[in-house]
Design a protein around this motif. Structure first.
Motif, mmCIF file in Angstrom:
data_model
loop_
_atom_site.group_PDB
_atom_site.id
_atom_site.type_symbol
_atom_site.label_atom_id
_atom_site.label_comp_id
_atom_site.label_asym_id
_atom_site.label_seq_id
_atom_site.Cartn_x
_atom_site.Cartn_y
_atom_site.Cartn_z
ATOM 1 N N LEU A 35 0.641 -1.043 0.050
ATOM 2 C CA LEU A 35 -0.011 0.045 0.120
ATOM 3 C C LEU A 35 0.988 1.439 -0.035
ATOM 4 O O LEU A 35 0.674 2.140 -0.817
ATOM 5 N N LEU A 36 1.852 1.235 0.680
ATOM 6 C CA LEU A 36 2.719 2.097 0.824
ATOM 7 C C LEU A 36 3.630 2.623 -0.310
ATOM 8 O O LEU A 36 3.426 3.563 -0.634
ATOM 9 N N ASP A 37 3.872 1.528 -1.078
ATOM 10 C CA ASP A 37 4.509 1.651 -2.268
ATOM 11 C C ASP A 37 3.601 2.186 -3.292
ATOM 12 O O ASP A 37 4.019 3.157 -3.972
ATOM 13 N N GLU A 38 2.251 1.825 -3.219
ATOM 14 C CA GLU A 38 1.185 2.478 -4.160
ATOM 15 C C GLU A 38 1.165 3.935 -3.756
ATOM 16 O O GLU A 38 1.211 4.636 -4.804
ATOM 17 N N LEU A 39 0.887 4.074 -2.654
ATOM 18 C CA LEU A 39 0.936 5.419 -1.961
ATOM 19 C C LEU A 39 1.989 6.489 -2.715
ATOM 20 O O LEU A 39 2.019 7.515 -3.142
ATOM 21 N N ASN A 40 3.256 5.727 -2.452
ATOM 22 C CA ASN A 40 4.440 6.245 -2.638
ATOM 23 C C ASN A 40 4.370 6.617 -4.153
ATOM 24 O O ASN A 40 4.734 7.876 -4.575
ATOM 25 N N SER A 41 4.171 5.801 -4.959
ATOM 26 C CA SER A 41 4.341 6.100 -6.534
ATOM 27 C C SER A 41 3.046 7.068 -6.813
ATOM 28 O O SER A 41 3.556 8.041 -7.759
ATOM 29 N N GLY A 42 2.075 6.971 -6.379
ATOM 30 C CA GLY A 42 1.042 7.773 -6.417
ATOM 31 C C GLY A 42 1.554 9.366 -6.265
ATOM 32 O O GLY A 42 1.354 10.437 -7.170
ATOM 33 N N LEU A 43 2.028 9.603 -4.976
ATOM 34 C CA LEU A 43 2.543 10.443 -4.427
ATOM 35 C C LEU A 43 3.661 11.338 -5.531
ATOM 36 O O LEU A 43 3.473 12.411 -5.902
ATOM 37 N N ASN A 44 4.448 10.215 -5.860
ATOM 38 C CA ASN A 44 5.585 10.680 -6.811
ATOM 39 C C ASN A 44 4.919 11.456 -8.236
ATOM 40 O O ASN A 44 5.516 12.513 -8.681
ATOM 41 N N SER A 45 4.008 10.519 -8.761
ATOM 42 C CA SER A 45 3.496 11.016 -9.900
ATOM 43 C C SER A 45 2.682 12.432 -9.806
ATOM 44 O O SER A 45 2.795 13.179 -10.673
ATOM 45 N N HIS A 46 2.054 12.754 -8.653
ATOM 46 C CA HIS A 46 1.468 13.782 -8.213
ATOM 47 C C HIS A 46 2.420 14.961 -8.446
ATOM 48 O O HIS A 46 2.273 16.208 -8.951
ATOM 49 N N ILE A 47 3.404 14.716 -7.804
ATOM 50 C CA ILE A 47 4.322 15.853 -7.548
ATOM 51 C C ILE A 47 5.055 16.082 -8.952
ATOM 52 O O ILE A 47 5.268 17.158 -9.303
ATOM 53 N N GLN A 48 5.160 15.068 -9.526
ATOM 54 C CA GLN A 48 5.585 15.198 -10.982
ATOM 55 C C GLN A 48 4.845 16.119 -11.812
ATOM 56 O O GLN A 48 5.221 17.076 -12.391
ATOM 57 N N HIS A 49 3.521 15.647 -11.651
ATOM 58 C CA HIS A 49 2.403 16.680 -12.392
ATOM 59 C C HIS A 49 2.531 17.939 -12.127
ATOM 60 O O HIS A 49 2.462 18.837 -13.024
ATOM 61 N N ALA A 50 2.681 18.288 -10.833
ATOM 62 C CA ALA A 50 2.664 19.520 -10.274
ATOM 63 C C ALA A 50 3.814 20.190 -10.827
ATOM 64 O O ALA A 50 3.670 21.271 -11.338
ATOM 65 N N LEU A 51 4.915 19.447 -10.625
ATOM 66 C CA LEU A 51 6.089 20.365 -11.215
ATOM 67 C C LEU A 51 6.017 20.627 -12.464
ATOM 68 O O LEU A 51 6.373 21.643 -13.230
ATOM 69 N N ASP A 52 5.330 19.471 -13.348
ATOM 70 C CA ASP A 52 5.117 19.816 -14.941
ATOM 71 C C ASP A 52 4.392 21.070 -15.165
ATOM 72 O O ASP A 52 4.755 21.877 -15.891
ATOM 73 N N MET A 53 3.425 21.036 -14.211
ATOM 74 C CA MET A 53 2.412 22.128 -14.325
ATOM 75 C C MET A 53 3.006 23.400 -14.073
ATOM 76 O O MET A 53 3.229 24.367 -15.039
ATOM 77 N N TRP A 54 3.970 23.211 -13.079
ATOM 78 C CA TRP A 54 4.613 24.631 -12.814
ATOM 79 C C TRP A 54 5.641 25.016 -13.825
ATOM 80 O O TRP A 54 5.984 26.158 -14.347
ATOM 81 N N GLU A 55 6.094 24.144 -14.387
ATOM 82 C CA GLU A 55 7.378 24.275 -15.340
ATOM 83 C C GLU A 55 6.734 24.898 -16.700
ATOM 84 O O GLU A 55 6.956 25.802 -17.226
ATOM 85 N N GLU A 56 5.335 24.398 -17.048
ATOM 86 C CA GLU A 56 4.761 24.926 -18.167
ATOM 87 C C GLU A 56 4.446 26.429 -17.808
ATOM 88 O O GLU A 56 4.467 27.340 -18.688
ATOM 89 N N LYS A 57 3.804 26.657 -16.897
ATOM 90 C CA LYS A 57 3.521 27.936 -16.395
ATOM 91 C C LYS A 57 4.621 28.996 -16.382
ATOM 92 O O LYS A 57 4.575 29.991 -16.825
ATOM 93 N N PHE A 58 5.551 28.453 -15.793
ATOM 94 C CA PHE A 58 7.129 29.100 -15.779
ATOM 95 C C PHE A 58 7.355 29.475 -17.464
ATOM 96 O O PHE A 58 7.833 30.705 -17.603
ATOM 97 N N HIS A 59 7.244 28.617 -18.043
ATOM 98 C CA HIS A 59 7.595 28.733 -19.629
ATOM 99 C C HIS A 59 6.724 29.822 -20.204
ATOM 100 O O HIS A 59 7.408 30.833 -20.927
ATOM 101 N N SER A 60 5.356 29.762 -19.996
ATOM 102 C CA SER A 60 4.551 30.992 -20.363
ATOM 103 C C SER A 60 4.878 32.320 -19.952
ATOM 104 O O SER A 60 4.882 33.190 -20.722
ATOM 105 N N LEU A 61 5.200 32.273 -18.756
ATOM 106 C CA LEU A 61 5.410 33.536 -17.967
ATOM 107 C C LEU A 61 6.751 33.909 -18.751
ATOM 108 O O LEU A 61 6.865 35.196 -18.662
#
Lengths: 79, 420
Positions: free
Chosen positions: B328-354
């Motif tokens: 379960l922990l592993d699953e949560l962990n990997s979920g968390l990672n992907s969420h973070i990645q997603h957030a980072l990606d979003m932020w990166e995109e935003k950064f680029h447009s800015l």
């Protein structure tokens, strides 16, 4: 005779051990001990029975007293 | 005696000359002579009745058939040889002399020999003794002793010189060499055999060291085996405290010894085989115990193994739960990672447009359209109002391409452009 008595005792003891062991009421330690004793008893009884030494004697009686003399089978007849 | 008298007597005698007068004794004497001389030795067949054995040792009885009776006497000196018991009703053939017993005026048969009719005397004696011992219970099964579990010492009552001993010794040697043998040599036939056999059985009982007594003899005629039918032998065997095996003769002969012994086999060899069989049976029994011991112990071990396996299973479940949590922990962990990645990606995109927008707003972009940017040196302060300037101030002017330093000539304070 001593031999016979001990054999009968040993066999009775062996029967008891087999029963006890088969009852399954003993601890593993006790069971192993009994098993070992039983195997030893069976072994010693078998070797008593397989003993190949025997005496053949003549019973003599003189003046009310008994004595044993070696029995000599005539060798010519043995063949 | 006077003459006259004697004459008278003579006349009388003469008168009786045709009619001879006997005295009782005389006539009995004549009858005796006639009978005894006429018959001499005779054989008479009949049925015994009124048998009486007198204390004197003489036997008196009557022989009878359907039509007549004949008195018979058998005196002590001859009747002691009779092997069977004479009893009423027995059909017999007697040989003897006809004798007149004067005191009783009786003729009778003086029996010299008596034979049962139909069967031999020995056979009859055997049947009679057998019947007697049977009635006493000597053959009862309840008196039979068990042979010992293993007879380690066998006592033989037999002829020490015969083939019987040799056969038995050989069978034991081959099949049960653990068995000691003690032999008590006896005569096995003849007048003294019965006594010797019974004494030997008694001797073994006093000697005590044997586990079984084997009373045996090889085959022979009924006559040869007679000693084993003697009462003294049967009683000695019956009284033996040590178990007995009787092995007399061959299959066809059953002796009283056989009937009274604890175990009865047909031949001496068979007696030895009884002991060998005992030994082999015991060995097989011991093998059985060995097998039971192993199977019992392996059952116990098997059961313990099963218990252990069950316990192990019970121990495993918390571990499993731990693993589940880990997963379960592993699953949560990997979920968390992907969420973070997603957030980072979003932020990166935003950064680029800015960044793009920023770039668009950059003064450099304005400069490329021909504008320039000036700053007062050395502070490098952007000049937005000419009023901060004084002549001779050093000005740095940035163009779209390159820059230059200039000094202020004049400050024009109205809306006109500053010129460098």
């Amino acid at each position: 005779m001593k031999e016979k008595q001990s054999l009968e005792d040993d066999i009775r003891r062996l029967q008891k051990i087999v029963e006890e062991l088969a009852s399954g009421k003993l601890t593993l330690g006790e069971s192993l001990k009994k098993y070992e004793e039983g195997v030893k008893l069976a072994q010693s009884c078998s070797s008593t029975l397989n003993e190949a030494q025997r005496k053949v004697e003549l019973l003599m009686k003189k003046e009310g007293k008994y004595s044993l003399e070696k029995f000599e089978d005539s060798p010519s007849q043995e063949k | 005696m006077s003459k006259a008298t004697s004459d008278l007597f003579a006349a009388q005698t003469n008168h009786k000359k045709d009619k001879h007068v006997y005295t009782v004794s005389q006539i009995t004497q004549d009858i005796k002579l006639i009978l005894e001389n006429t018959f001499g030795e005779v054989w008479v067949e009949g049925e015994v009745s009124n048998f009486k054995a007198y204390p004197s040792g003489h036997f008196y009885f009557t022989l009878k058939d359907e039509g007549a009776v004949l008195a018979a006497a058998m005196f002590k000196n001859v009747n002691k040889d009779v092997k069977f018991k004479i009893e009423d009703g027995l059909k017999v053939i007697c040989s003897g002399r006809i004798e007149v017993y004067a005191p009783r005026g009786q003729y009778q048969l003086i029996v010299e020999k008596i034979e049962p009719k139909g069967i031999g005397a020995q056979q009859l004696a055997f049947e009679q003794l057998k019947n007697k011992l049977f009635k006493e219970g000597l053959f009862d099964q309840k008196h039979k002793k068990e042979l010992p579990l293993m007879p380690f010492c066998a006592g033989l009552v037999t002829s020490s010189a015969g083939a019987v001993v040799r056969d038995i010794l050989q069978i034991l040697k081959k099949g049960a060499p653990c068995v000691d043998v003690v032999i008590r040599g006896v005569r096995v036939q003849g007048e003294h055999a019965g006594r010797e056999i019974s004494e030997a059985v008694n001797d073994f009982n006093q000697f005590k060291q044997v586990d079984v007594i084997i009373i045996c003899r090889g085959g022979g005629s009924a006559e040869d085996l007679w000693s084993f039918n003697e009462e003294i032998v049967a009683r000695a065997i019956y009284n033996s405290q040590i178990p007995t095996i009787s092995a007399v003769g061959h299959q066809i002969n059953v002796t009283l010894s056989d009937l009274v012994a604890d175990v009865f086999v047909e031949t001496p060899s068979a007696a030895a085989k009884v002991i060998v069989d005992k030994k082999n049976a015991l060995l097989a029994e011991l093998d059985g115990y060995r097998y039971e011991l192993s199977s019992a112990i392996s059952n116990i071990l098997h059961r313990l193994k099963n218990t252990l396996a069950t316990l192990k299973g019970m121990l495993k479940s918390p571990l499993d739960r731990l693993l589940e949590k880990q997963q379960l922990l592993d699953e949560l962990n990997s979920g968390l990672n992907s969420h973070i990645q997603h957030a980072l990606d979003m932020w990166e995109e935003k950064f680029h447009s800015l960044m793009e927008r920023l770039e668009a707003l950059s003064p450099l972009a304005v400069l490329s359209r021909g504008y320039s940017l000036s700053s007062l040196m050395p502070e490098d302060k952007i000049i937005k109002d000419a009023s901060i300037l004084k002549p001779k101030d050093l000005i740095k002017t940035i163009l779209a391409k390159g820059s230059f330093l200039s000094s202020v000539q004049e400050v024009i304070k109205d809306e006109g452009k500053t010129k460098s």
